[in-house]
Design a protein around this motif. Structure first.
Motif, PDB file in Angstrom:
ATOM      1  N   LEU A 144       0.845  -1.187   0.000  1.00 37.48           N
ATOM      2  CA  LEU A 144       0.000   0.000   0.000  1.00 37.48           C
ATOM      3  C   LEU A 144       0.880   1.236   0.000  1.00 37.48           C
ATOM      4  O   LEU A 144       2.067   1.161   0.343  1.00 37.48           O
ATOM      5  N   THR A 145       0.314   2.379  -0.366  1.00 37.61           N
ATOM      6  CA  THR A 145       1.084   3.618  -0.339  1.00 37.61           C
ATOM      7  C   THR A 145       0.500   4.585   0.689  1.00 37.61           C
ATOM      8  O   THR A 145      -0.700   4.590   0.954  1.00 37.61           O
ATOM      9  N   ALA A 146       1.406   5.391   1.236  1.00 35.65           N
ATOM     10  CA  ALA A 146       1.014   6.411   2.211  1.00 35.65           C
ATOM     11  C   ALA A 146       1.667   7.723   1.820  1.00 35.65           C
ATOM     12  O   ALA A 146       2.722   7.745   1.184  1.00 35.65           O
ATOM     13  N   SER A 147       1.054   8.816   2.214  1.00 33.69           N
ATOM     14  CA  SER A 147       1.657  10.136   2.042  1.00 33.69           C
ATOM     15  C   SER A 147       2.051  10.669   3.412  1.00 33.69           C
ATOM     16  O   SER A 147       1.396  10.382   4.415  1.00 33.69           O
ATOM     17  N   ALA A 148       3.143  11.430   3.438  1.00 34.84           N
ATOM     18  CA  ALA A 148       3.662  11.925   4.716  1.00 34.84           C
ATOM     19  C   ALA A 148       3.907  13.423   4.646  1.00 34.84           C
ATOM     20  O   ALA A 148       4.351  13.954   3.626  1.00 34.84           O
ATOM     21  N   GLY A 149       3.583  14.081   5.754  1.00 35.32           N
ATOM     22  CA  GLY A 149       3.922  15.488   5.926  1.00 35.32           C
ATOM     23  C   GLY A 149       4.857  15.604   7.104  1.00 35.32           C
ATOM     24  O   GLY A 149       4.642  14.963   8.140  1.00 35.32           O
ATOM     25  N   VAL A 150       5.918  16.395   6.958  1.00 32.49           N
ATOM     26  CA  VAL A 150       6.922  16.534   8.014  1.00 32.49           C
ATOM     27  C   VAL A 150       7.092  18.009   8.340  1.00 32.49           C
ATOM     28  O   VAL A 150       7.291  18.838   7.444  1.00 32.49           O
ATOM     29  N   SER A 151       6.995  18.347   9.622  1.00 35.27           N
ATOM     30  CA  SER A 151       7.211  19.724  10.047  1.00 35.27           C
ATOM     31  C   SER A 151       7.487  19.751  11.550  1.00 35.27           C
ATOM     32  O   SER A 151       7.776  18.719  12.155  1.00 35.27           O
ATOM     33  N   ILE A 152       7.370  20.932  12.137  1.00 34.32           N
ATOM     34  CA  ILE A 152       7.673  21.089  13.563  1.00 34.32           C
ATOM     35  C   ILE A 152       6.418  21.098  14.424  1.00 34.32           C
ATOM     36  O   ILE A 152       6.512  21.179  15.643  1.00 34.32           O
ATOM     37  N   ASN A 153       5.249  21.033  13.799  1.00 34.91           N
ATOM     38  CA  ASN A 153       4.020  20.949  14.588  1.00 34.91           C
ATOM     39  C   ASN A 153       2.954  20.165  13.826  1.00 34.91           C
ATOM     40  O   ASN A 153       3.090  19.868  12.637  1.00 34.91           O
ATOM     41  N   LYS A 154       1.894  19.807  14.536  1.00 36.78           N
ATOM     42  CA  LYS A 154       0.865  18.933  13.999  1.00 36.78           C
ATOM     43  C   LYS A 154       0.091  19.578  12.847  1.00 36.78           C
ATOM     44  O   LYS A 154      -0.158  18.936  11.825  1.00 36.78           O
ATOM     45  N   VAL A 156       0.824  21.970  10.636  1.00 39.01           N
ATOM     46  CA  VAL A 156       1.540  22.099   9.366  1.00 39.01           C
ATOM     47  C   VAL A 156       1.849  20.722   8.785  1.00 39.01           C
ATOM     48  O   VAL A 156       1.761  20.510   7.566  1.00 39.01           O
ATOM     49  N   ALA A 157       2.196  19.750   9.635  1.00 39.39           N
ATOM     50  CA  ALA A 157       2.482  18.404   9.140  1.00 39.39           C
ATOM     51  C   ALA A 157       1.263  17.796   8.459  1.00 39.39           C
ATOM     52  O   ALA A 157       1.375  17.138   7.421  1.00 39.39           O
ATOM     53  N   LYS A 158       0.081  18.034   9.037  1.00 35.44           N
ATOM     54  CA  LYS A 158      -1.149  17.477   8.446  1.00 35.44           C
ATOM     55  C   LYS A 158      -1.434  18.100   7.084  1.00 35.44           C
ATOM     56  O   LYS A 158      -1.790  17.397   6.138  1.00 35.44           O
ATOM     57  N   ILE A 159      -1.268  19.399   6.978  1.00 35.07           N
ATOM     58  CA  ILE A 159      -1.486  20.055   5.688  1.00 35.07           C
ATOM     59  C   ILE A 159      -0.453  19.560   4.667  1.00 35.07           C
ATOM     60  O   ILE A 159      -0.773  19.287   3.511  1.00 35.07           O
ATOM     61  N   ALA A 160       0.791  19.398   5.118  1.00 36.75           N
ATOM     62  CA  ALA A 160       1.867  18.975   4.221  1.00 36.75           C
ATOM     63  C   ALA A 160       1.608  17.589   3.639  1.00 36.75           C
ATOM     64  O   ALA A 160       1.932  17.319   2.475  1.00 36.75           O
ATOM     65  N   SER A 161       1.000  16.694   4.424  1.00 38.26           N
ATOM     66  CA  SER A 161       0.780  15.325   3.946  1.00 38.26           C
ATOM     67  C   SER A 161      -0.213  15.272   2.789  1.00 38.26           C
ATOM     68  O   SER A 161      -0.252  14.292   2.045  1.00 38.26           O
ATOM     69  N   ASP A 162      -0.997  16.323   2.621  1.00 38.97           N
ATOM     70  CA  ASP A 162      -2.037  16.341   1.595  1.00 38.97           C
ATOM     71  C   ASP A 162      -1.574  17.007   0.297  1.00 38.97           C
ATOM     72  O   ASP A 162      -2.304  17.012  -0.693  1.00 38.97           O
ATOM     73  N   ILE A 163      -0.357  17.542   0.303  1.00 38.38           N
ATOM     74  CA  ILE A 163       0.084  18.367  -0.832  1.00 38.38           C
ATOM     75  C   ILE A 163       0.430  17.542  -2.064  1.00 38.38           C
ATOM     76  O   ILE A 163       0.064  17.902  -3.192  1.00 38.38           O
ATOM     77  N   ASN A 164       1.113  16.419  -1.885  1.00 39.42           N
ATOM     78  CA  ASN A 164       1.595  15.660  -3.050  1.00 39.42           C
ATOM     79  C   ASN A 164       1.017  14.249  -3.102  1.00 39.42           C
ATOM     80  O   ASN A 164       1.702  13.294  -3.443  1.00 39.42           O
ATOM     81  N   LYS A 165      -0.240  14.106  -2.736  1.00 34.55           N
ATOM     82  CA  LYS A 165      -0.883  12.786  -2.791  1.00 34.55           C
ATOM     83  C   LYS A 165      -1.090  12.335  -4.236  1.00 34.55           C
ATOM     84  O   LYS A 165      -1.322  13.178  -5.108  1.00 34.55           O
TER      85      LYS A 165
END
Length: 369
Positions: A144-154, A156-165
């Motif tokens: 299966l595939t997953a997308s990940a967002g990485v940042s210094i807080n929850k 921004v990380a959540k928004i980041a995970s949705d950017i390149n799905k």
């Protein structure tokens, strides 16, 4: 473990790609590469889309859309019923992968979670490298595939995970956060629903930069307590910690009916079934609640909720069903067409002390509609 002052947390948000549909396509080769909808059947009055494959999303099909509408958008789509037991089993395997890197995992649902890897178990150090390894392990071990967002807080990380799905990995570092938030459309802010977004736009607030122009008291005046959150978050300030033992807030069951309910007898019969399901789940997880909430959705999709609270916790069927019936009666259901009924129990107290190793939150996510 607390993060030392003047250092940034390392937060990863993992979001599985079209999770239910991807599991179905993995397990059934005939479903691969075609528009697939997991959810209620479009036959009769029709159900609701739980999720759709990326092939189906190209036609505009989205979660929570009526299945009949999905079929209109894509007449050749294939519909399958959800297999929650299978999704739950896969979700547990995903969390086993997470646990190799950190114990600070906060599940949001079966298919997404926050991870705090500030101090990771394998001393890798780089949150980006950890995210890459987790994504690769999910691909190798579970296909299966997953997308990940990485940042210094929850946030921004959540928004980041949705950017390149799908299958994306996006890092937004400390120096880039404020500029990123300024460019973000208001409807992309988690916690801003359609109604709030429209209200913001009518006020001339279209982006984070627009929100940033308003003082905090002005945001609170227009948006209530959420205004405090908007003021901080548009500046990239989110101090919420990843909570591995996040308290379960409610337990619910609901049913969308094949045909509209039009008589009190039909409504009470369905409420009886739903109340028994809720009661069984309360007993399974050793929980009692103090508040009963009734959810009613009518044939025109208008939705209301009514609730009643008690001073002492309860978990018995009689209290649940009698309260639900009273709440239903108070809505004057005569001559109304009801599409959906639901009962939720909240304001929990446990029947008896539990061992610390038990984590009912993860299991209950399956039932929190």
């Amino acid at each position: 473990m607390e993060t030392p002052p003047h250092t940034h947390r390392k937060i990863i948000h993992i979001d599985m790609d079209a999770f239910y549909a991807s599991v179905e396509q993995r397990d059934n080769p005939e479903l691969r590469g075609i528009p697939l909808v997991v959810g209620g059947s479009p036959e009769g009055r029709g159900g609701v889309v739980a999720t759709a494959s990326y092939e189906a999303r190209k036609f505009g099909i989205r979660s929570a859309m009526p299945s009949k509408q999905a079929l209109q958008l894509c007449p050749h789509a294939t519909f399958v019923r959800p297999r929650f037991a299978a999704y739950k089993e896969v979700s547990q395997k995903i969390r086993e992968i997470f646990s190799r890197y950190t114990d600070l995992v906060e599940p949001l649902s079966l298919d997404e979670a926050y991870l705090d890897v500030t101090n990771d178990k394998q001393n890798i150090g780089s949150a980006i490298d950890i995210a890459k390894q987790i994504k690769q392990a999910i691909k190798d071990e579970l296909q299966l595939t997953a997308s990940a967002g990485v940042s210094i807080n929850k946030f921004v990380a959540k928004i980041a995970s949705d950017i390149n799905k799908p299958d994306g990995l996006t890092f937004i570092g400390p120096s880039a956060i404020e500029a990123f938030m300024e460019k973000l459309a208001v409807e992309k802010f988690h916690g801003v629903g359609k109604v709030t977004a429209e209200k913001m736009k009518k006020m001339g607030l279209h982006t984070g930069a627009d929100l940033k122009q308003l003082p905090e008291d002005e945001l609170v005046k227009h948006f209530g307590k959420a205004g405090h959150f908007y003021y901080r978050i548009v500046r990239g300030d989110d101090q919420r910690e990843v909570q591995p033992d996040r308290e379960t807030k409610s337990l619910a069951a609901e049913d969308t009916f094949a045909y509209d309910l039009t008589t009190i007898e039909e409504m009470e019969a369905e409420l009886d079934k739903i109340a028994r399901t809720v009661c069984d789940r309360l007993q399974k997880y050793n929980l009692k609640g103090r508040t009963v909430t009734l959810k009613v959705k009518y044939s025109d999709f208008k939705q209301i909720t009514r609730n009643r609270s008690y001073t002492s916790p309860f978990g018995d069927f009689e209290t649940i069903i009698s309260t639900a019936r009273q709440l239903l009666t108070a809505t004057n259901p005569e001559d109304k067409k009801i599409r959906l009924l639901g009962i939720s129990i909240s304001n929990f107290g446990e029947l008896e002390p539990k061992q610390k190793t038990e984590k009912p939150t993860d299991q209950l996510k399956l039932f929190n509609f």
